[in-house]
Write a protein that holds these residues in place. Sequence first.
Motif, PDB file in Angstrom:
ATOM      1  N   VAL A 211      37.474  42.283  37.238  1.00 54.78           N
ATOM      2  CA  VAL A 211      37.157  41.277  38.255  1.00 54.78           C
ATOM      3  C   VAL A 211      36.796  39.947  37.595  1.00 54.78           C
ATOM      4  O   VAL A 211      37.122  38.879  38.126  1.00 54.78           O
TER       5      VAL A 211
ATOM      6  N   HIS B  69      30.320  46.098  38.707  1.00 59.43           N
ATOM      7  CA  HIS B  69      30.855  45.534  39.951  1.00 59.43           C
ATOM      8  C   HIS B  69      29.843  45.516  41.091  1.00 59.43           C
ATOM      9  O   HIS B  69      29.773  44.556  41.860  1.00 59.43           O
TER      10      HIS B  69
ATOM     11  N   ARG C 210      36.650  38.838  45.072  1.00 59.09           N
ATOM     12  CA  ARG C 210      38.063  38.698  44.748  1.00 59.09           C
ATOM     13  C   ARG C 210      38.585  37.371  45.317  1.00 59.09           C
ATOM     14  O   ARG C 210      39.337  37.345  46.292  1.00 59.09           O
TER      15      ARG C 210
END
Length: 442
Positions: free
Chosen positions: A382, A407, A356
Amino acid sequence: MFADRADAGRQLGLRLEYLRGGGAVVLGVPRGGVPVAFEVAGALGAPLDVILVRKLGVPFQPELAMGAIGEGGASVLDKRVLSLTRVRQEDLKAVEERERRLLNDRVARFRAGRTLMDLSGRTAVIVDDGIATGSTARVACSIARKLGAARVILAVPVAPADILGTFKEADEVVCLATPRQLTAVSQHYRDFSPTTDDEVAWLLDASAERVQRASSASGNPGLDQDVQIHSDGVRLQGHLALPRPDAAVVVFAHGSGSGRHSPRNRFVASMLQQAGLGTLLLDLLSPGEELDRANVFNIELLARRLTAATGWLGSQPDTASCSVGYFGASTGAGAALWAAAEQGEKIGAVVSRGGRPDLAGPWLARVRVPTLLIVGSADHQVLELNRRAQAQMRCPNRLELVQGATHLFEEPGTLEQAAVLARDWFVQYLPWERDAPSGSAP
């Protein structure tokens, strides 16, 4: 479809993993085959060289090969073609002399003083970016055998099935995509930009540096120990692995509450260590702090802990001269970029895996170190956050997609691809010593 030659090479390297540790030599066919071969050599921990060849065409039908030549005076002749075409000895000699001059020009251009790697008794892995007709690959395999290779393996990302079915010059052929019809190799790449002579030379130098690092690491067990780092009145637990005293150290910023025992980051760390890089796996939060979920998203706190870890490395006799990089996952990526922006030249490179970076906030635009963003193609939310963050970055940066990964990179082979990307980024941008001149990095 491959993203580019590097992506094709990484996928090919995973397929050839069984050759790791077997003493193979990877030979790229210039120019386009060398970026593919560079990634294959990295995956196998093998040395990289180029195989320079020239086809000897029949004088009155140049596209028909009557033989081939390679470095070191190597040559192979097709007696059947010579018999059928009745090429005179003096004509054969004239063609060979002309092609030898051209070959020597290429040798001078690509090698720049590098010596031809000895193939005697070794496995030669011939790598190109793809096969259309197979003529160059056949010549390369024949010359490798003439130079003493005990086993010849042809490895390419894409080739037509009918060509591979008749390929007898190699002991084994490894190919990722085998369409029935192939009109152009470029159609199987999103980016098929030309490879320059300078890029070939750079890749050869970078590979030699990579092999030297790995060799030095294997000959020196270095440090492998648990450590404690004080920050904000708490003791953070970590594990330091240092292959050799002057190895660069990558500090791991774990995300979402995971720590130094994270199996995914330990896997990535092992890949970096095999390349001669040091690693510091660190719990950024104390056991008590982990009970408060808000701390996982306290990017300022996590960045402060990374800065403390960097200061600790600089204060230790074994790591004081080591250059430092950050590997951040999830929220840890935001902390890594925040800390890198604050510390400036103290940090050499940053890699984010499923991270992030947007959580670095205003610090994102202040990052100046080379930054690699790795995201799974199936991690849609993301991925969009990374694209927005990349638009704000002013440092050298790249966004790499690992196809099919979500992810946590749990899909088969996806974590390995991410680890290879991270390894190559750090090898490229982290010098051996913090005070080393800028030209020493590969």
